[in-house]
Each structure stands twice: as structure tokens, then as C-alpha cells.
Design a protein around this motif. Sequence first.
Motif, PDB file in Angstrom:
ATOM      1  N   VAL A 118     -30.396 -53.421  11.902  1.00 25.18           N
ATOM      2  CA  VAL A 118     -28.919 -53.504  11.334  1.00 25.18           C
ATOM      3  C   VAL A 118     -28.107 -54.557  11.982  1.00 25.18           C
ATOM      4  N   PHE A 119     -28.280 -54.592  13.118  1.00 24.11           N
ATOM      5  CA  PHE A 119     -27.311 -55.337  14.182  1.00 24.11           C
ATOM      6  C   PHE A 119     -27.762 -57.000  13.949  1.00 24.11           C
ATOM      7  N   ILE A 120     -29.132 -57.069  13.949  1.00 26.16           N
ATOM      8  CA  ILE A 120     -29.598 -58.365  13.781  1.00 26.16           C
ATOM      9  C   ILE A 120     -29.468 -59.086  12.321  1.00 26.16           C
ATOM     10  N   MET A 121     -29.835 -58.124  11.261  1.00 27.70           N
ATOM     11  CA  MET A 121     -29.720 -58.359   9.842  1.00 27.70           C
ATOM     12  C   MET A 121     -28.067 -58.929   9.477  1.00 27.70           C
ATOM     13  N   LEU A 122     -27.001 -58.017  10.072  1.00 31.93           N
ATOM     14  CA  LEU A 122     -25.623 -58.489   9.667  1.00 31.93           C
ATOM     15  C   LEU A 122     -25.283 -59.606  10.342  1.00 31.93           C
ATOM     16  N   ILE A 123     -25.657 -59.855  11.437  1.00 28.41           N
ATOM     17  CA  ILE A 123     -25.164 -61.187  11.876  1.00 28.41           C
ATOM     18  C   ILE A 123     -26.013 -62.327  11.531  1.00 28.41           C
ATOM     19  N   PHE A 124     -27.218 -62.020  11.001  1.00 25.04           N
ATOM     20  CA  PHE A 124     -27.559 -63.094  10.177  1.00 25.04           C
ATOM     21  C   PHE A 124     -27.292 -63.485   8.941  1.00 25.04           C
ATOM     22  N   LEU A 125     -26.774 -62.532   8.109  1.00 26.99           N
ATOM     23  CA  LEU A 125     -26.040 -62.645   6.865  1.00 26.99           C
ATOM     24  C   LEU A 125     -24.761 -63.096   7.049  1.00 26.99           C
ATOM     25  N   ASP A 126     -24.055 -62.824   8.208  1.00 28.74           N
ATOM     26  CA  ASP A 126     -22.544 -63.376   8.438  1.00 28.74           C
ATOM     27  C   ASP A 126     -22.581 -63.806   9.945  1.00 28.74           C
ATOM     28  N   LYS A 127     -22.675 -65.108  10.161  1.00 25.22           N
ATOM     29  CA  LYS A 127     -22.643 -65.556  11.427  1.00 25.22           C
ATOM     30  C   LYS A 127     -21.249 -65.217  12.279  1.00 25.22           C
ATOM     31  N   TYR A 128     -20.318 -65.375  11.600  1.00 29.45           N
ATOM     32  CA  TYR A 128     -18.946 -64.988  12.037  1.00 29.45           C
ATOM     33  C   TYR A 128     -18.852 -63.340  12.181  1.00 29.45           C
ATOM     34  N   ILE A 129     -19.492 -62.601  11.955  1.00 30.80           N
ATOM     35  CA  ILE A 129     -19.422 -61.381  12.099  1.00 30.80           C
ATOM     36  C   ILE A 129     -18.964 -60.709  13.442  1.00 30.80           C
ATOM     37  N   ILE A 130     -19.780 -61.469  14.401  1.00 25.84           N
ATOM     38  CA  ILE A 130     -19.877 -60.911  15.870  1.00 25.84           C
ATOM     39  C   ILE A 130     -18.534 -61.057  16.308  1.00 25.84           C
ATOM     40  N   TYR A 131     -17.658 -61.958  15.866  1.00 27.81           N
ATOM     41  CA  TYR A 131     -16.185 -61.960  16.248  1.00 27.81           C
ATOM     42  C   TYR A 131     -15.381 -60.902  15.847  1.00 27.81           C
ATOM     43  N   SER A 132     -15.746 -60.093  14.831  1.00 29.17           N
ATOM     44  CA  SER A 132     -15.034 -59.027  14.375  1.00 29.17           C
ATOM     45  C   SER A 132     -14.852 -57.937  15.317  1.00 29.17           C
ATOM     46  N   ILE A 133     -13.441 -57.496  15.435  1.00 28.83           N
ATOM     47  CA  ILE A 133     -13.258 -56.400  16.315  1.00 28.83           C
ATOM     48  C   ILE A 133     -13.504 -55.130  15.777  1.00 28.83           C
ATOM     49  N   GLY A 134     -13.875 -54.705  14.373  1.00 33.47           N
ATOM     50  CA  GLY A 134     -14.548 -53.616  13.892  1.00 33.47           C
ATOM     51  C   GLY A 134     -15.961 -53.559  14.037  1.00 33.47           C
ATOM     52  N   PHE A 135     -16.513 -54.693  13.885  1.00 32.78           N
ATOM     53  CA  PHE A 135     -18.176 -54.929  14.415  1.00 32.78           C
ATOM     54  C   PHE A 135     -18.332 -54.536  15.812  1.00 32.78           C
ATOM     55  N   GLN A 136     -17.744 -55.163  16.603  1.00 34.19           N
ATOM     56  CA  GLN A 136     -17.700 -54.694  17.996  1.00 34.19           C
ATOM     57  C   GLN A 136     -17.628 -53.563  18.346  1.00 34.19           C
ATOM     58  N   LEU A 137     -16.598 -52.760  17.740  1.00 32.13           N
ATOM     59  CA  LEU A 137     -16.311 -51.318  18.229  1.00 32.13           C
ATOM     60  C   LEU A 137     -17.146 -50.377  17.520  1.00 32.13           C
ATOM     61  N   SER A 138     -17.696 -50.799  16.560  1.00 31.75           N
ATOM     62  CA  SER A 138     -18.636 -49.930  15.468  1.00 31.75           C
ATOM     63  C   SER A 138     -19.821 -49.864  16.214  1.00 31.75           C
ATOM     64  N   PHE A 139     -20.445 -50.795  16.639  1.00 33.03           N
ATOM     65  CA  PHE A 139     -21.807 -50.821  17.317  1.00 33.03           C
ATOM     66  C   PHE A 139     -21.753 -50.362  18.813  1.00 33.03           C
TER      67      PHE A 139
END
Length: 759
Positions: free
Chosen positions: A313-334
Amino acid sequence: MKGYWYVPALGIVSSALSIIYHSNWFILVFFIWLLVLYYDRRLGKLITFTSIALSIFFYFYIPNLETILHTEETNTAHETDLAGRIVSPINESSSKIDFELKEYTSNKKLLIVYYKNKQEIKHSLKFGATCNIEGTPELPSQSRNPGQFDYQHYLLSKGITHEVVINSLESLDCSGSSTLNKIHTIRTSLINYTLDKLSPQTAVWLNALVLGDDSQMPEDTVDLFQRWNLSHLLAISGLHVGLIVGLLYFLLIRLNILTREKAQWVVIFFLPLYALIAGGEPSVWRASSMVLLFLFINKVQYKFSVTDVLSMVFIMLIFLDKYIIYSIGFQLSFSVTMGLLLSKRWLAQTNVSFFSILKISFLSQMVILPLQLLYFSTFQPLSILLNVIVVPYFSFFVIPLMFLLLPLSLFAGTLIPYIETLFNWIHEHFISFIYFIDQISYYPWVIGSFSLGSTIVYYSILLIFLKKLELAKLKQSFIYGCFLTMVIMAIALRPYFSPVGSVTMLDIGQGDAMVVELPYRKGVILIDAGARMSFEDGRYTPGVYKQIIKPYLLSRGIRELDALFISHEDSDHMGSLPFMLDNVEVNKVIVSEYYEFDEQLSRLLVKAETRVERFETDKEIMVGGQSFYVLSPNQDKQNSNENSLVLYTILGGKSWLFTGDIGKETEKEIISLYPNLKVDVLKVAHHGSNSSTGKDFLKQIIPAYALISVGLNNSYGHPHNEVITTLEEQNVVLLRTDKHGAIQYYFKDDDGTFFTYFP
């Protein structure tokens, strides 16, 4: 690949870190580690090749925000006709309407903003609509001070390069929509429905916890949950998704409505729809994607571990949205989810619910501690215990009730008032309980942020600590727990062992605020604390304190001021003081003997137990071993500017003169009283007004540096050309906040260097 999907996920993390920190050491160390495992025959060819390939791909795929910003800054903006498609929901509040537009020509995302007037605005904007817009793309406002929220960086992290503010909706020519618009319309309709059918108190919580809209949540409640690290309860995450899936299964299977297999298909089709209706935040997609992937895997009868699924899921979400890695919510959640997965055996060793929740709370807080301090600069240790009480309350009562209340309002409307009355009574008392805990037990750690090196050390020790706990090696885990504590304490005590001091002129716009940090944290001194005033009622506004002064203090690990010098009564020099007294421990306020406090501020000072000290000319003031000498006022001049407290001190081998808002007549008095006065650094009076900084004054004190605190594009025309010319004629190095942002002087012993926030 089975059982090893975490390896390419780590490779992508190393690529992201290499981009964010501008260092290829991360990806290089990962490759070395990978090859060592391969030659040790602990990894096969497929996983090794896949990990290297994905690392390289994402190294070039994930955008570098600084590179994008530098590229955009070189482009000059001008008014133009823009054509593109709306690619976000239409966000509407009482004051503005905004949405994201993807331009056809450049393929860039723009934020379109319209600020409403007092009249009600009706529009027909829809997701997916094709629009033609007349406007000027501009770079969003950026941070001008250390610790300040960077709006420009925030928009860039969402792939938005420019902002277009339009003066009228007539500037828009939009038509059409996309299929997703129907889903966003459903969400808007549901939010409006709850606001119409339910009481305001219930609707606010239902919209936040079920529909992902917390815009109506009271600001003080949001602040309360942030202070106690409870914000995860307000954002839809795995907890919420798990509850709704469980509720669906109960209704469909336990009530014999559908078979298990058909119920799974319902969940598969429902979850993506719910993720969109709930706002589509990273935590929602992470949880929903994991459930969906598990269901698909189960249908093909192929087993993957939870870690494998999370990595996919981690790989898929970054592939679908290359900017999501900068999201605080994304970082905290994972981060939290991965931490819980890696510690599942330790968590499973406890059968008592209370201790299980305590373990989860402890682990969650420890995993995100460096991120918590990086983004919010504070950490509340007692939140670990409070989570043990609050999380079950929300998990077993509030969230399930909110999910049930929405369908019940459609089919059993007569019961709703009774349910709401009971809920509001219980919930009001529970929130009041949290406020009570906040009043008596809020003692957060304010220790600044982790450096990159200390973050690596922290996580390395944390992993060993958790591994020892899992193996029930309590003595060894206790030792590593002590090491972990030592790392945190070393970061907290770092300023007290540092021989470096600093002077920071914050850019607060048209006002003054200078922070002096003495070496070894012997003292923290603030000279003036300006604020803006509301045009509607003439009162001080908290914006400068909340957005600039407070974030800077927290980022430096400062929660206590040894002294606050207030030069005079003007709001642009003291307006933030009332707000500071509620949040910062101010030991004493120092003013001239002619300073007059209003009745309200006097009461606040007494309530905060902050003593007021008044000093007259020729007096020496000692703060943390640092001497400040009062040079003015020597008499009451019946004018607040001319009565400004003028201070002289020596910091970092340089003599400093802080002048408040004095005029030329007071300057003449000072050089008359102190004919041998020489100054290395002059804080230019009155923001560079031509009423100050006379030629005779400069010729006598001969400053090498002049600092001007002045608002960008201010309406006063400060600093005046006359002052600039006078300073240039004296060969003074001029540093001004409107051009350079915050100005900092770092010193050690008798030597120091000036730095500016902007190059």
C-alpha cells in the motif's frame, strides 16, 4: 517476494530521505545493506533487483520541492488567461471559496481563491469542470522566520506551484463536471444534511468523525486535542475504517442479510466510495487500501503478512501521488502502523485490555516523537496516559454512535432527539474532563527538534529496545530504555551546554520583536513583542504571537522568558504581551519609569504572577549575567515614542543599541549625555521613519550594522529613502526584515556572524 515487500519499501524511504535531506548517503547505505544481505544469501535475486530498481525509479520520480521552488521563482508572473480542469473538491467557508485547477498548457496545479464579500455568493463550480480564468498566478506567501508555518512549502507538497486570487466569480467561465463530482456532491449534501437535522454539537462531531470535515470544530477544541496528541481521533484513520467495516459485517452477516462472500464484495465496492466521501486523506486511503488488498488476496487464496500488505500500500500510494511523501498525515499514519506491526508480538503478550491500550499508546507516541517535535516542537508525555482513557471512549462510544446516528436519522428520526440529548450530556462532561486535565497537568516538553543525526540514533535504539521487549529480555530492554531516555534528555539539555548565543530580529511585519538567547541558556530575553490591531474593534490580534513569536520560541525549545523588555506602549511593540502571558512563563517585564499599563493588562500581569520592574536612565539591568544599560528616557516627554526605553549592551564582541521608536531630538539628547558612545549594531528607531536616525547621531555612534524591522510593502513608506541614504553614506551594512526576513546573529565568546532567513 512474499515476506520481503518491506525491503523495496525501505528502498523508497531511502530515496525520499536522499531527496529531502539532499544527501545520497541514505540510498548508498541502503544499497550496501542490500548487497551484504544478498551475498550472505539472506535475500534472493528477485527481491534485490526489485528493491534496487524501485529505489532508483522513485529517486527520480519523487519531486524535489526546493528545485521546483527555485524554478518557479525565476518565472515572472503576469496576468493571463488560464485554461484547465478542476481537480479538487470545491472548498467553501464563510470567508472564501477555493479549488485546485490543473492547467492544460503547463500541466501545473494552481490554487484558485476567491474571497467573499458580505453578500451571499452562489456558484455552480463542480469537480472536473473545464474552466477559463482571468488572473495572475503568484507564488504563495512563504515563511519569513525560523519555526513559522511555510504556506508556500505546504502547497508545493501538494503539487501546487502558484496561487491565483480572483476578484470576482465573473472571472471564471466553467462548465461540465466529472463522475467524481457526484461523490463530492453526496459528501457536501450529507454534511449539510447533518447540520440541518441534528443539533450543532452533534453535527460537528459526526461530520468530523464520519465525513472527515472538521471545519466546524471549535478552534479551542482542536487546540486542546493537538496539545494532548489526540488529533488522530479527529482525523479519519484505521480506527474509523476498522469500525465501519466491522459495522458493515455485523449488519450484513450477523443479521443474515448476505453471505460472507457477498459481504466482502460489498465492502470492496463500498470502501473506495467511503474514502472519497470521507475527504480522501492519506490515513483513510492507507487503512482502506489495506483492507481492500487483504480481501483481494483472500479471494485468490494467497497469503501475505500484514507487513507485506502495508508495504504494498505504501508503494502504491506514492506511485499514485508522488507528492504524498511530504504529507504529515501520511508520514505519521505509516510510522505508527509500521511501529505497531513490528511490535505485534510484544503487544500480544498482554491479555489485559488496559495494559494493551497503554502499550499501544506508549508505542505510538515513541514512534512519532521525532516527527512530533519536527512539526509541532512540543511533546506531552502525560498524553500516553490520557490516550488510555480517551481512545476507548471514542472507539467504543463516540465513533460507533456517530456512524449509527447518520442512518438512524434517515429511518428513525423520532429517536434522534433522545439519543442526541444523552450523547451531548455525556460528551460535554467528557470534554470538560479533558479541559480539567489540561488545566492542572499540562506540562509539555519544549525541547526544540531532533537533528538528523539524533533522529537516526533515536530510531536505532528504539528498534533494539522494542526487540528486547519482544524477546522478554527485560534487563536489556531496561538498559536500552535508559539509552533512549538519555538521547531525549541530551536533546532537551543541548542549549544548556552550548557556548553559542544568538540575537534574532523576527520579521513580524510593521513591529518589533527581538529574541536574545545567552550562551549555556543562562537567559532568554525578548525585547518588544509587537502585534497587529484589528481594524474593526481596535484590539490587539493574536496572529503575530501565534504564527511567528510562539513557533520560533517553541522551535528553540523555549517555554520561559527570563525578561521581557517593552520599549513603549504602542501595539507594534507590546501588543503580543497579553497573549504571551497565557502561554509563556514570563518572569518579569521591564519598562521605563514612565510606562503606563492599562487596567486589563495590569490584571493579566498579576494573574500570571509576572513582576514588573521599572528602570530609569543610567541604571544597569542584569539578566542571566548579561548587563543592559538604560540610556533613555531621562524625563517624561509626554509622548510614548520619545519615552521609549533605549538599551545598550555588549553581545558576541559587539556593542548593541536598541532604540524603540525614539525621534531625532531624543537621539541628540543621548549623544549629548553620552559623548563617547560608540555602537557596532544599531536597531534603527521607528522602523526607518525619517523622524529618526539623524546624521549627527550616526556620525557619533558610528555603527557598522543597522537592523530595521519593517513590514513588507507597508503603507507608511518605511524605511524612508532619506534614512537609507544617510546609512549608506556612513557605509553601514543595512539588514532589513522586509528584504531579508528574520535576521540572526550567532556568536561564541567575542566573535559572531550575521545570517538572514532569505539569502
